[in-house]
Design an enzyme around this catalytic site. Structure first.
Site, PDB file in Angstrom:
ATOM      1  N   LYS A 185       0.834  -1.195   0.000  1.00 31.35           N
ATOM      2  CA  LYS A 185       0.000   0.000   0.000  1.00 31.35           C
ATOM      3  C   LYS A 185       0.874   1.253   0.000  1.00 31.35           C
ATOM      4  O   LYS A 185       1.871   1.323   0.715  1.00 31.35           O
ATOM      5  CB  LYS A 185      -0.905  -0.008   1.233  1.00 31.35           C
ATOM      6  CG  LYS A 185      -1.903   1.134   1.306  1.00 31.35           C
ATOM      7  CD  LYS A 185      -2.776   0.983   2.536  1.00 31.35           C
ATOM      8  CE  LYS A 185      -3.845   2.049   2.642  1.00 31.35           C
ATOM      9  NZ  LYS A 185      -4.720   1.840   3.821  1.00 31.35           N
ATOM     10  N   SER A 231      -9.586  -0.397   7.192  1.00 34.07           N
ATOM     11  CA  SER A 231      -9.023  -0.270   5.843  1.00 34.07           C
ATOM     12  C   SER A 231      -8.415  -1.528   5.264  1.00 34.07           C
ATOM     13  O   SER A 231      -8.109  -1.577   4.073  1.00 34.07           O
ATOM     14  CB  SER A 231      -7.975   0.849   5.818  1.00 34.07           C
ATOM     15  OG  SER A 231      -8.592   2.107   5.960  1.00 34.07           O
ATOM     16  N   SER A 269      -9.427   1.710   3.159  1.00 35.34           N
ATOM     17  CA  SER A 269      -8.700   2.464   2.160  1.00 35.34           C
ATOM     18  C   SER A 269      -7.713   1.618   1.343  1.00 35.34           C
ATOM     19  O   SER A 269      -7.193   2.075   0.328  1.00 35.34           O
ATOM     20  CB  SER A 269      -7.924   3.595   2.848  1.00 35.34           C
ATOM     21  OG  SER A 269      -6.966   3.070   3.769  1.00 35.34           O
TER      22      SER A 269
END
Length: 452
Positions: A74, A176, A152
């Site tokens: 990420k 997330s 996210s």
């Protein structure tokens, strides 16, 4: 859809020589470049790392069983030589990281190879995964219109769902990791906040920020978790279900806002656990109910800390470039004063203690998300709908973050449209190892098969 290998299966093929790291990494990058909006950037030195890994394998001296396995990162986590954008156009000109984050260093010592930085909600501040700057990645199993990927850690989840990599790592502040795992038929592990070294991870809300893997199986999650701590050779053994006590929050399953298929699939999981000898209690969990109420009023601690961190960006000269939906959420936290924040922190400590007394050694069972992945087009077209669904999406994962409970989101089935549903297993703060061992047993009991 083609059947995707698990990470454990890939490790076996590397061991027997039927595949090598060079092919794995080259294929991962080629497919990833062709997949719209999943990655923001790629790691320039990944191919060289694969060549070195292949040489170690041929020489009989791999660094670990995971040596040569590519993974995705990420874009909140530093990888040497790559820019960390946090999904924001305001950081597009930032300097590349000079060194790897601590968890990347740990995984590199096991020979694992980061191939690219994945897309996300801007600044990791949304549970739906939309990004107007770098595009929104979507799963490839939907026959109908595209669905929100969850956030996210949207790109990390889609990279695994599409079979571009067998594992990815993400951050989780309010859900997330768990939410995108739920929307895409994956396993996602949100660890207790102290489990990993957070050096080189760009913060959102330092009290609540955590890390974890997204994979297709619990077994793979446990392997990545070990690698993130430099312990790839530590084998996780399943805890016999006859030794496990589960607590199902009955008030959640009776919630009229819970989609019926989500509730039905959680109940089916619970039935199968009972059939396998587990002790299952169904009752309201007061600490969970009070945590949800505390988040609704007086407010979300994560938003307060995010505003404190990001205020200079939001109010700076490039503030109008931020995704308006993210900017509006941040501005909404601007007016929360320090006295309210102090009360929230005091209540958090009280609730954490109450949850310890209610659960003791039990594992909490809840739906991960109240609903399946919503329509992407509808969210893009209506900011009010986006705000409402975002809060609903995060409503069952935020309490676990507030109480710092490790959580494993696992596929529970599908709804009538074929969209994935998910069940969340959570434990007390710091009981991560035990939770993973329990979920390994749950996975075996349910004969979980990843959705293709």
């Amino acid at each position: 859809m083609p059947t995707h290998l698990t990470m454990a299966g890939t490790a076996l093929k590397l061991q027997d020589g039927s595949i090598d790291a060079i092919d794995l990494v080259s294929t991962a990058i080629r497919k990833s470049r062709a997949s719209r909006a999943v990655f923001i950037s790629f790691v320039e030195w990944a191919h060289d790392a694969a060549v070195k890994s292949a040489h170690r394998r041929r020489s009989g001296v791999p660094l670990s069983r995971l040596d040569g396995i590519p993974f995705a990162v990420k874009d909140m986590i530093d990888v040497s030589g790559s820019r960390t954008t946090a999904g924001s156009i305001t950081r597009i000109d930032s300097s590349p990281a000079s060194r790897n984050a601590a968890v990347i260093t740990a995984m590199r010592t096991m020979g694992m190879i980061p191939v690219g930085k994945t897309n996300l909600s801007e600044f990791a501040f949304s549970g739906l995964g939309l990004n107007p700057h770098f595009g929104t990645p979507t799963a490839d199993f939907h026959a109908a219109a595209p669905r929100a990927p969850g956030g996210s850690s949207s790109g990390s989840a889609i990279a695994v769902q599409r079979g571009l990599v067998t594992a990815a790592i993400g951050t989780d502040t309010a859900g997330s990791i768990r939410v995108p795992a739920a929307f895409n038929g994956l396993v996602g592990f949100r660890a207790s906040t102290g489990r990993y070294d957070m050096d080189g991870v760009h913060p959102l809300a330092v009290t609540l920020d955590s890390l974890g893997p997204l994979t297709r199986t619990v077994e793979d999650c446990a392997l990545v978790d070990g690698a993130m701590r430099g312990r790839a050779n530590l084998e996780a053994c399943a805890t016999p279900l006859e030794q496990v006590r589960f607590v199902v929050d009955s008030s959640l399953l009776d919630d009229p806002t819970l989609q019926p298929d989500v509730a039905w699939n959680v109940r089916s999981v619970v039935t199968r656990l009972r059939e396998r000898g587990a002790l299952v209690e169904e009752r309201p969990v007061d600490a969970l109910t009070r945590s949800r109420e505390a988040i609704a009023t007086p407010g979300w601690l994560g938003a307060i800390e995010a505003w404190s961190l990001l205020q200079p960006v939001v109010e700076g000269e490039r503030g109008d470039q931020i995704d308006r939906r993210v900017r509006n959420r941040l501005l909404a936290a601007k007016g929360i004063d320090r006295h309210v924040e102090a009360r929230i922190r005091a209540l958090r400590a009280e609730l954490m203690l109450d949850m310890q007394h209610e659960l003791v050694d039990a594992v909490l069972v809840t739906p991960t998300v109240k609903h399946v992945a919503p329509s992407l087009a509808a969210l893009e077209a209506n900011d009010s709908l986006f705000a409402a669904i975002n809060l609903e999406t995060l409503s069952l994962t935020m309490p676990g973050s507030l109480l710092d409970m490790p959580g494993v989101a696992m596929p529970s089935g599908a709804d009538r449209q074929g969209l994935p549903t998910s069940v969340l297993f959570s434990a007390q703060q710091g009981h991560d190892d035990r939770l993973l061992r329990v979920c390994l047993a749950v996975e075996s009991a349910l004969l979980t098969r990843p959705i293709q």
